[in-house]
Design an enzyme around this catalytic site. Structure first.
Site, PDB file in Angstrom:
ATOM      1  N   GLU A  36      -4.299  -8.173 -16.560  1.00  0.00           N
ATOM      2  CA  GLU A  36      -3.182  -9.132 -16.453  1.00  0.00           C
ATOM      3  C   GLU A  36      -1.868  -8.391 -16.180  1.00  0.00           C
ATOM      4  O   GLU A  36      -1.676  -7.265 -16.623  1.00  0.00           O
ATOM      5  CB  GLU A  36      -3.088  -9.951 -17.747  1.00  0.00           C
ATOM      6  N   LYS A 188     -10.480 -19.040  22.132  1.00  0.00           N
ATOM      7  CA  LYS A 188     -11.285 -18.546  20.999  1.00  0.00           C
ATOM      8  C   LYS A 188     -12.008 -19.716  20.347  1.00  0.00           C
ATOM      9  O   LYS A 188     -11.420 -20.774  20.121  1.00  0.00           O
ATOM     10  CB  LYS A 188     -10.372 -17.863  19.977  1.00  0.00           C
TER      11      LYS A 188
HETATM   12  C1  R5P Z   1      -6.179 -17.553  13.563  1.00  0.00           C
HETATM   13  O1  R5P Z   1      -6.043 -18.587  14.203  1.00  0.00           O
HETATM   14  C2  R5P Z   1      -5.116 -16.533  13.449  1.00  0.00           C
HETATM   15  O2  R5P Z   1      -4.049 -16.756  14.315  1.00  0.00           O
HETATM   16  C3  R5P Z   1      -5.665 -15.129  13.678  1.00  0.00           C
HETATM   17  O3  R5P Z   1      -6.107 -15.026  15.021  1.00  0.00           O
HETATM   18  C4  R5P Z   1      -6.802 -14.826  12.755  1.00  0.00           C
HETATM   19  O4  R5P Z   1      -6.493 -15.199  11.460  1.00  0.00           O
HETATM   20  C5  R5P Z   1      -7.161 -13.368  12.786  1.00  0.00           C
HETATM   21  O5  R5P Z   1      -8.240 -13.153  11.929  1.00  0.00           O
HETATM   22  P1  R5P Z   1      -9.260 -11.978  12.140  1.00  0.00           P
HETATM   23  O6  R5P Z   1      -8.470 -10.698  12.233  1.00  0.00           O
HETATM   24  O7  R5P Z   1     -10.120 -12.016  10.903  1.00  0.00           O
HETATM   25  O8  R5P Z   1     -10.057 -12.268  13.369  1.00  0.00           O
END
Ligand code: R5P
Length: 288
Positions: A36, A188
């Site tokens: 803590e 993405k």
């Molecule tokens: C998601 O929409 C954010 O903008 C980042 O692209 C994401 O959080 C990146 O996460 P990671 O590095 O785990 O791929």
């Protein structure tokens, strides 16, 4: 005005106090054997105060410490309490993607408000609409200008600013406009259950160009690594990954390096070896 530095933002707090010519409160901090946190505010705080505490991992601990600080300051007679959380944790769960899910960021913000914050300031929160959850004045600052200022001193060969997904396009557009260079984005797709991502590139020839991939957060590094792989295949000469919040979880660095990333640059919302850009002037401007 007194700056109260949380343990996660000590250096940033010092920079901020210097710019604002403000007093910085002395704190005693230790961890009890059971884990803590113990915090004691040594100085008198019967004035307007600004708490600065980021909530990067260990985020639960940082949040508890933030709550303890706000409540304690209120109890000790602080007048107005402005809470600056440069990186606000739990922001990526900003809606119910699947039935029954918690909307984490709403709960965190409600707690900050209910405990006693009079004002809330953060930087590049995942989705700005989250701030509508609370009634106190809440502001999201955009780090792109301090990032662009930093990049002005680096020379690039035919730079291209790339957003790894559509959500980051606005950021890439602003940076591209300031740097007067081309910008664009990849698509993405994320599996909501496994978290796995798939990136689809656009038809651009990156041959011999310097590509600056810009995002708000680098967490596991998966998004940047997948993007960098495509960019590298398309012939990029140099790949720079730049973000506001570099969480760099587990093997994120290795993953990005293996994918061809040459350099990682971030701001000090998360204090680590890559946080070369300070957001202190940005916060100071807002507080003045
Ligand atoms: C998601 O929409 C954010 O903008 C980042 O692209 C994401 O959080 C990146 O996460 P990671 O590095 O785990 O791929």
């Amino acid at each position: 005005m007194i700056i109260v530095p949380g343990i996660a933002s000590i250096n940033l707090s010092k920079k901020l106090a210097k710019i604002m010519n403000a007093k910085i409160a002395n704190l005693e901090y230790k961890i009890f054997p059971d884990g803590e946190s113990y915090i004691r505010i040594v100085d008198d705080v019967k004035d307007d105060v600004v708490i600065v505490n980021s909530t990067y991992p260990n985020q639960d601990k940082r949040l508890i410490e933030l709550f303890l600080l706000i409540d304690n300051l209120k109890d000790l007679g602080a007048k107005k309490i402005k809470v600056v959380v440069p990186y606000i944790a739990y922001a990526r769960q900003d809606m119910r993607f699947r039935e029954g899910e918690v909307i984490s960021i709403n709960t965190i913000l409600k707690l900050i408000e209910k405990i006693g914050a009079d004002e809330f300031i953060t930087i590049d929160i995942h989705k700005e609409h989250s701030l509508n959850t609370i009634k106190i004045k809440a502001k999201n600052l955009n780090a792109i200008e301090v990032i662009a200022d930093y990049l002005k001193n680096i020379s690039f060969n035919e730079p291209y600013v790339l957003a790894p997904d559509k959500g980051a396009l606005e950021r890439a557009k602003k940076l591209g406009e300031i740097m007067k260079c081309e910008y664009g984005y990849f698509e993405k797709y994320r599996d909501r259950i496994s978290g796995a991502i798939r990136i689809e590139g656009i038809d651009i020839d990156f041959k011999d160009r310097d590509v600056i991939i810009v995002d708000d957060v680098i967490s596991t590094g998966g998004t940047i690594a997948n993007t960098a792989k495509i960019v590298k295949e398309k012939g990029a000469k140099r790949i720079i990954a730049i973000c506001t919040h570099a969480l760099l979880i587990k093997d994120a660095l290795e993953k990005m390096k293996n994918a061809g990333v040459d350099e990682i640059i971030s701001t000090d919302t998360v204090e680590n070896e890559f946080s070369k850009i300070t957001v202190a002037p940005l916060i100071a401007r807002e507080l003045c």
